[in-house]
Design an enzyme around this catalytic site. Structure first.
Site, PDB file in Angstrom:
ATOM      1  N   HIS A 354       1.109  -1.101  -0.391  1.00 62.74           N
ATOM      2  CA  HIS A 354      -0.045   0.479   0.160  1.00 62.74           C
ATOM      3  C   HIS A 354       1.086   0.876   0.174  1.00 62.74           C
ATOM      4  O   HIS A 354       0.328   2.097  -0.410  1.00 62.74           O
ATOM      5  CB  HIS A 354      -1.129   0.527   1.335  1.00 62.74           C
ATOM      6  CG  HIS A 354      -2.517  -0.970   0.889  1.00 62.74           C
ATOM      7  ND1 HIS A 354      -1.845  -2.213   1.774  1.00 62.74           N
ATOM      8  CD2 HIS A 354      -3.197  -0.850   0.462  1.00 62.74           C
ATOM      9  CE1 HIS A 354      -3.377  -2.506   1.338  1.00 62.74           C
ATOM     10  NE2 HIS A 354      -3.979  -1.964   1.041  1.00 62.74           N
ATOM     11  N   GLY A 355       2.723   0.956   0.677  1.00 64.58           N
ATOM     12  CA  GLY A 355       2.529   2.285   0.490  1.00 64.58           C
ATOM     13  C   GLY A 355       3.641   2.475   1.187  1.00 64.58           C
ATOM     14  O   GLY A 355       4.109   1.206   2.393  1.00 64.58           O
TER      15      GLY A 355
END
Lengths: 494, 460
Positions: A354-355
């Site tokens: 997700h990051g």
């Protein structure tokens, strides 16, 4: 709809953006922008005019997809093109390679190239920052220059798509695609290019050569899905984000305990409305072009256990992680402890997908632990409306929301501040009636049993067409009213 | 990949029902537009206008008329608190007096004219009208000029003929194109207005009785035309010069008409300039200079007193500002107290209370003089802060009795004098136009004979 322009985009006032999104690159064309509507009407007309010729329609969709992506930043078309050519070629070589060693080598090359690109663009700054901190901790100067790498929108999604393709070919589960335009369309198909669902080649590639079909029922269900997706995004998610979630995370001290709890619920509903809204639009737009994409959400807050949650939330990612990561790590084949390790490792990497943030890693680890706990207790999958099931859903929802606090917070201190205000007796913040209404509607969409939802849909479809058209127009009015400060979709940043 | 037609062929199964659906969609747009156009609600004006409508409405529905009314912009909203003023004025329990503020977001001279004409002339406050005047009522900064064009006021297809399409930029054209879709928004905006919107305003004003707002139609039409005129003015200006006089003639003319109207008002009027941070004034120097050179003399010529609170050092410190042009709560309480003491009480004949250094009074620095800009009649109601108590930060106490107000005849004379002054100014301006006597464009103090009456100064 007050959305951004079709081109290099700056969407909405900066203050209205999600704190994370502010850090992300400018978003591409939004489904809720008039520019996209005009773009899609053109593509739709041309596509069905050329539908008899496969080459023509494939090239049309391919060009449209590249125009769509290039409207954000044309430089990154090169990156997507490179990724396409690489996996197209490697898959063909893998298929033709006789020796397992050579196949493994080619597969390793694909993994290294894809993950290398993803890692560079997504995690480079993060790792430099971590290295800098580490150097400082050991007394060194920590003077590492930053590269300020821009994260190409959608890179996580199309990289996972191309990876799954080469892995399927490597495993012998799929034949390599001979046609480059078809494969390129699979990678770049604009409805799901920037925020999923993550489409499997085995699902999508066979649909390309087939003569497309658009029945009246498919058209209307596609239209309804788009409208519903926009409603979830613009009316529910954006409203809750602006009115409750952003204030809660920026000034938690103004929230009393109950307001904080409702604020955390609001974020759960916001992220669901935002992401599932995008998925609904993507599925609906694809359906109007004669393609069927996989479902990405199935009322996730009805889940009654962690395993059940991941069967319902971001299904295309969770099944990808299961098929290509968890199983590759050994799955549950090597005993209990290795199963637990694999679960945690899979969710940890899923969080990192997700990051580049430790909070995503912590969120992933948290869900990994929940899945381990689920295995330990061995919750049986149950459904229905018995009181015990509802209690389990309620408990699971609280666990999910705790995870969302970690997910939304930029640091552990932020998360602590939000959780800390749960114990505050009173606060200044008050929920407006429309916020409560939006939350009620959002909960209702989760809790409504599928048969009732279907009955509602068929009731709407039974209206005279003129009336339905009128209802859509009034729905547009609602979107225009609610969408005056358009926010980009949260999942664009992933 | 084959290039020949597919053997089975594609299937495009849309027919009459889907056409009807499209027809229903398209027909609803003009239908909703027409319904909205003929309704009493033209709701989709920018929020600032709705705000202002509700402010007006709150006063209109108030059960009793206030003794002192303070009209102004957001600076009045942020910088004046009625509570301390009412308390100050109500020391005589046998005759309590209420002060009410009537702030309008982004108040312009043109809007002030409408308020004076439509609201205050027919229904003036009982004892005193205080008007917060400021430079921004007369011009738009460049970055706001684009937004001041009024395209947000468009509500229907019927408004399209007013739009100079060829002259719009892309953003404005997009905004204007949306006008026919606003009918579709009306049901939802109504819900917002009656639900969230009004309750918010009710909380803010707490005088509003919850009745529906009046029609916006006439207001928005008139403002739209004004916006077009204003736009023409803005576009006719030469290239941006930070030192050029930015005042818009339309606004100045509107203010001059307002002054003439105020001369007929059935109660005294005081103008006040609310404090702004020094750095704000420095950033808007051309606007302030033109405001002081052209507007303040006009006020003085019309016979009104003016108090510039920027001269009060206590009110110019960083700690009293929420932002450079608006006071914070501390500043608001200090200003309100000073306003009551130095401006309002003398005007209506209220003596300073014995305990006026109550919890509201928090002087930050020793006060500098607050100098009234006296009118042509030379009347000075008070000399607040004249230095008698400078060390304590307190202005001098208010006098015990009010200055006698003008009779209707005197008011008539005053208005006539003002009109004469105005005519002189206009004649001088006409002479100063290039081609009309060959003089360079003159304004403010550069105009021969334009010196304000005694005490008026230039506000500088």
């Amino acid at each position: 709809m007050g959305g951004p322009a079709f081109g290099p985009l700056t969407s909405g006032p900066a203050g209205a953006l999600d704190r994370r999104v502010e850090l992300a690159p400018p978003p591409p064309v939004l489904f809720n922008s008039p520019e996209f509507v005009a773009f899609f009407v053109l593509v739709f007309g041309a596509y069905w005019a050329l539908a008899r010729w496969e080459a023509a329609r494939v090239w049309l969709l391919l060009i449209a997809s590249y125009v769509f992506y290039g409207a954000w930043d044309a430089r990154f078309l090169v990156l997507m093109g490179f990724s396409t050519l690489l996996d197209y070629g490697l898959a063909l070589w893998i298929e033709r390679a006789r020796s397992p060693g050579r196949r493994r080598l080619l597969m390793g090359l694909s993994l290294a190239a894809n993950l290398g690109l993803l890692g560079f663009f997504k995690y480079c700054n993060f790792f430099i920052e971590q290295a800098r901190s580490l150097l400082r901790a050991f007394g060194a100067s920590g003077d590492l220059s930053s590269l300020d790498v821009i994260l190409p929108v959608g890179i996580s999604f199309y990289t996972f798509q191309t990876l799954s393709y080469t892995l399927d070919v490597y495993r012998g589960q799929l034949r390599a695609e001979r046609s480059l335009p078809r494969f390129a369309l699979f990678v770049a198909f604009f409805p799901q290019l920037v925020a999923g669902p993550i489409v499997r080649a085995s699902d999508f590639l066979p649909q390309i050569p087939r003569a497309p079909r658009l029945t009246a029922a498919a058209f209307e269900s596609g239209l309804a899905l788009i409208a519903w997706g926009l409603f979830k995004k613009v009316v529910i998610a954006d409203l809750l984000g602006t009115e409750v979630v952003d204030p809660l995370w920026s000034r938690p001290e103004q929230f009393g305990g109950l307001a904080t709890l409702l604020g955390i619920y609001a974020y759960a509903l916001q992220i669901y409305g935002d992401f599932s809204g995008y998925s609904d639009c993507a599925i609906g737009v694809s359906r109007l072009l004669g393609f069927e994409l996989c479902e990405n959400f199935d009322a996730p807050y009805r889940a009654c256990s962690p395993r059940d949650f991941w069967r319902r939330w971001h299904i295309s990612l969770s099944t990808w992680l299961r098929d290509y990561l968890y199983i590759s790590l050994g799955g549950n084949r090597d005993g209990t402890w290795r199963t637990y390790r694999n679960l945690i490792l899979t969710m940890l990497l899923g969080g990192l997908w997700h990051g580049a943030s430790w909070m995503f890693v912590i969120w992933g680890a948290y869900h990994g632990l929940l899945l381990v706990l689920d295995r330990l207790v061995d919750f049986k999958f149950v459904d229905g409306d018995r009181p015990g099931v509802w209690l389990r859903r309620l408990v699971m929802f609280q666990f999910t929301c705790l995870g969302w606090v970690l997910f939304r917070s930029l640091t552990l201190e932020d998360a602590g501040a939000v959780l800390g205000s749960l114990t505050a007796a009173r606060g200044e913040f008050q929920f407006g009636p429309f916020v409560l209404l939006a939350m009620a509607v959002a909960f209702l969409t989760q809790l409504l049993p599928t048969p009732r939802r279907l009955a509602l849909e068929s009731w709407f479809q039974s209206w005279p067409p003129l009336l339905r058209g009128s209802a859509y127009a009034l729905g547009l009015g609602l979107l225009l009213t609610a969408g005056s400060g358009a926010r980009p979709f949260i999942y664009f940043q992933f | 990949m084959e290039s020949a037609p597919d053997a089975t062929g594609p299937h495009f199964g849309l027919g009459r029902p889907q056409l009807q659906l499209l027809l229903g969609f398209l027909l609803t747009i003009p239908l909703a537009d027409a319904l909205l156009h003929h309704s009493d609600y033209r709701l989709l004006v920018p929020e600032v206008h709705i705000d202002n409508q509700v402010q007006r409405y709150a006063r209109a529905v108030a059960e009793s008329r206030e003794e002192v009314l303070i009209v102004g912009s957001s600076r009045v909203q942020a910088g004046i608190v009625p509570g301390p003023i009412t308390k100050y004025l109500s020391q005589d329990e046998t005759r309590p007096r209420s002060a009410r503020r009537l702030p309008f977001q982004a108040l312009t001279a043109w809007t002030l004219e409408r308020i004076v004409r439509d609201e205050l002339l027919p229904d003036p406050p009982r004892e005193l009208l205080v008007i917060g005047i400021e430079e921004r009522m007369f011009y738009r900064p460049t970055h706001e000029a684009q937004d001041a064009l009024g395209f947000g006021l468009l509500n229907s297809l019927a408004d399209w003929p007013q739009v100079p399409w060829g002259e719009l930029d892309a953003r404005q054209r997009k905004s204007a194109l949306y006008a026919p879709l606003r009918g579709l928004q009306a049901p939802w905006i109504l819900a917002v207005l009656y639900g969230q919107g009004l309750s918010r305003y009710r909380r803010m004003l707490d005088e509003t009785l919850g009745q529906p707002p009046e029609t916006f139609r006439d207001l928005s039409r008139a403002e739209f035309q004004f916006a077009l005129d204003l736009r023409a003015e803005i576009q006719s200006r030469p290239a941006a010069d930070p030192d050029a006089d930015p005042l818009l003639p339309l606004e100045v003319a509107a203010f001059e008409r307002t002054l003439a109207r105020l001369a007929r008002l059935g109660c005294p009027v005081r103008f006040v300039i609310l404090p702004v941070a020094p750095e704000y004034e420095a950033g808007e120097r051309a606007g302030f200079r033109a405001f002081r050179q052209r507007i303040l003399p006009a006020i003085a010529a019309a016979g009104f007193e003016l108090y510039d609170f920027n001269r009060h050092a206590e009110l110019r410190q960083p700690g009293v500002f929420g932002n450079p042009s608006h006071l914070n709560d501390v500043g608001a309480v200090a200003l309100s107290r000073l306003l009551a003491h130095a401006v309002i009480a003398p005007a209506i004949g209220v003596a300073a209370p014995a305990d006026w250094r109550d919890e509201y009074w928090r002087p930050v620095l020793p006060a500098a003089a607050v100098e009234p800009q006296a009118g042509p009649e030379g009347a000075r109601a008070s000399e607040p802060g004249s230095g008698a108590e400078a060390g304590s930060g307190d202005p001098a106490p208010a006098p015990q009795s009010p200055r006698p107000e003008l009779t209707p005849e005197q008011r008539g004379e005053r208005e006539a004098a003002f009109r004469r002054w105005l005519a002189e100014q206009q004649a001088l301006e006409a002479q100063a136009q290039p081609g009309a006597g060959g003089e360079p464009k003159a304004d403010g103090e550069s105009k021969p004979g334009a010196a304000p009456p005694a005490g008026g100064g230039g506000g500088g």
